[in-house]
Scaffold this active site. Structure first.
Site, PDB file in Angstrom:
ATOM      1  N   ASP A  65      62.318  43.063  62.806  1.00 37.35           N
ATOM      2  CA  ASP A  65      63.002  42.598  61.590  1.00 37.35           C
ATOM      3  C   ASP A  65      63.480  41.169  61.785  1.00 37.35           C
ATOM      4  O   ASP A  65      63.728  40.749  62.921  1.00 37.35           O
ATOM      5  CB  ASP A  65      64.264  43.427  61.339  1.00 37.35           C
ATOM      6  CG  ASP A  65      63.990  44.706  60.584  1.00 37.35           C
ATOM      7  OD1 ASP A  65      62.828  44.957  60.263  1.00 37.35           O
ATOM      8  OD2 ASP A  65      64.955  45.444  60.337  1.00 37.35           O
ATOM      9  N   TYR A  67      66.633  38.612  61.858  1.00 34.93           N
ATOM     10  CA  TYR A  67      68.048  38.818  62.155  1.00 34.93           C
ATOM     11  C   TYR A  67      68.807  39.054  60.846  1.00 34.93           C
ATOM     12  O   TYR A  67      68.500  38.439  59.819  1.00 34.93           O
ATOM     13  CB  TYR A  67      68.631  37.613  62.880  1.00 34.93           C
ATOM     14  CG  TYR A  67      68.039  37.386  64.256  1.00 34.93           C
ATOM     15  CD1 TYR A  67      68.232  38.314  65.272  1.00 34.93           C
ATOM     16  CD2 TYR A  67      67.292  36.243  64.531  1.00 34.93           C
ATOM     17  CE1 TYR A  67      67.698  38.117  66.537  1.00 34.93           C
ATOM     18  CE2 TYR A  67      66.747  36.037  65.795  1.00 34.93           C
ATOM     19  CZ  TYR A  67      66.956  36.975  66.795  1.00 34.93           C
ATOM     20  OH  TYR A  67      66.422  36.767  68.041  1.00 34.93           O
ATOM     21  N   PHE A  78      62.269  36.166  66.583  1.00 37.97           N
ATOM     22  CA  PHE A  78      63.145  35.879  67.722  1.00 37.97           C
ATOM     23  C   PHE A  78      63.894  34.549  67.612  1.00 37.97           C
ATOM     24  O   PHE A  78      64.755  34.250  68.439  1.00 37.97           O
ATOM     25  CB  PHE A  78      62.386  35.935  69.067  1.00 37.97           C
ATOM     26  CG  PHE A  78      61.841  37.293  69.380  1.00 37.97           C
ATOM     27  CD1 PHE A  78      62.675  38.282  69.873  1.00 37.97           C
ATOM     28  CD2 PHE A  78      60.506  37.606  69.152  1.00 37.97           C
ATOM     29  CE1 PHE A  78      62.181  39.554  70.160  1.00 37.97           C
ATOM     30  CE2 PHE A  78      60.001  38.867  69.430  1.00 37.97           C
ATOM     31  CZ  PHE A  78      60.840  39.846  69.933  1.00 37.97           C
ATOM     32  N   HIS A 187      60.702  45.829  75.265  1.00 36.94           N
ATOM     33  CA  HIS A 187      61.326  44.784  74.447  1.00 36.94           C
ATOM     34  C   HIS A 187      62.327  43.989  75.290  1.00 36.94           C
ATOM     35  O   HIS A 187      62.944  44.529  76.218  1.00 36.94           O
ATOM     36  CB  HIS A 187      62.045  45.452  73.268  1.00 36.94           C
ATOM     37  CG  HIS A 187      62.418  44.523  72.172  1.00 36.94           C
ATOM     38  ND1 HIS A 187      63.579  43.768  72.201  1.00 36.94           N
ATOM     39  CD2 HIS A 187      61.795  44.214  71.013  1.00 36.94           C
ATOM     40  CE1 HIS A 187      63.650  43.044  71.103  1.00 36.94           C
ATOM     41  NE2 HIS A 187      62.578  43.290  70.355  1.00 36.94           N
TER      42      HIS A 187
END
Length: 221
Positions: A65, A67, A78, A187
């Protein structure tokens, strides 16, 4: 349906824009923006495509997603706006770069410097309701980003797909691994980074593969 997206991507994805799922998705996202705060800003939803045209893609880094906090999301997985503290996952990514390559990345969250070198920073879901992670999942974005991965896999060769975490790995089903390198690991979030992300060396593996196939290396700093 007219969608504002970089021209080379528009040419390859225009069939998706006419499909019922995308029309329903468009209606949903518009209503969300009217009814409350949604991230990123509307003009940044397709920013990853603007900065990294189709023929310039060398690497794909897949996030989940955007942020969901104020002033964070900028349309690149990211990445965060300049002046925003680095999120924990990005801090861990930078730690791995330093360990893997022996270079210290700039302590900045805007990763457009990677995107301009051919790193497609793609989230599986391209919008999110403020303060509500996962709120735009299952609305059609995943179908769209599956199409992005599929067209890259089919029409390009010798790309690197970096899939961090189980959610990103589901996209691996659309990648022809006889033509491309797929790098998978846990992750980089604090919950999983020490379970195999640290020490996975995705950045040196990426550059080694690009070099073997005659592409310019990525400067990860």
């Amino acid at each position: 349906m007219e969608v504002r997206i970089e021209e080379s991507w528009k040419k390859r994805l225009e069939g998706e824009f006419e499909k019922p799922y995308f029309q329903e998705l468009t209606k949903f996202v518009r209503e969300e923006y009217v009814n409350g705060a949604v991230y990123p800003r509307p003009e940044n939803i397709f920013r990853a495509f603007e900065l990294t045209p189709f023929d310039e893609v060398k690497v794909v880094i897949l996030g989940q997603d955007p942020y969901h906090g104020p002033n964070q999301a900028i349309g690149l997985s990211f990445a965060v706006n300049e002046g925003i503290p680095l999120p924990p996952s990005l801090r861990n990514i930078y730690k791995e770069i330093e360990s893997d390559l022996g270079v210290k990345p700039k302590a900045e969250g805007d990763l457009s410097r990677w995107a301009l070198q051919g790193v497609l920073l793609l989230n599986a879901t391209l919008s999110v309701r403020a303060g509500s992670p996962g709120s735009h999942q299952g609305k059609g974005w995943e179908d769209f980003t599956d199409a992005v991965i599929r067209v890259l896999s089919e029409e390009r060769e010798h790309l690197v797909f970096i899939l961090w975490g189980n959610y990103a790995r589901t996209k691996g089903a659309h990648i022809d691994r006889t033509k491309h390198l797929v790098i998978e690991s846990p992750h980089p979030s604090p919950f999983s980074a020490r379970n195999g992300f640290f020490g996975s060396k995705p950045f040196s593996k990426t550059n080694d593969y690009l070099k073997e196939n005659g592409s310019d290396l990525i400067d990860w700093r």
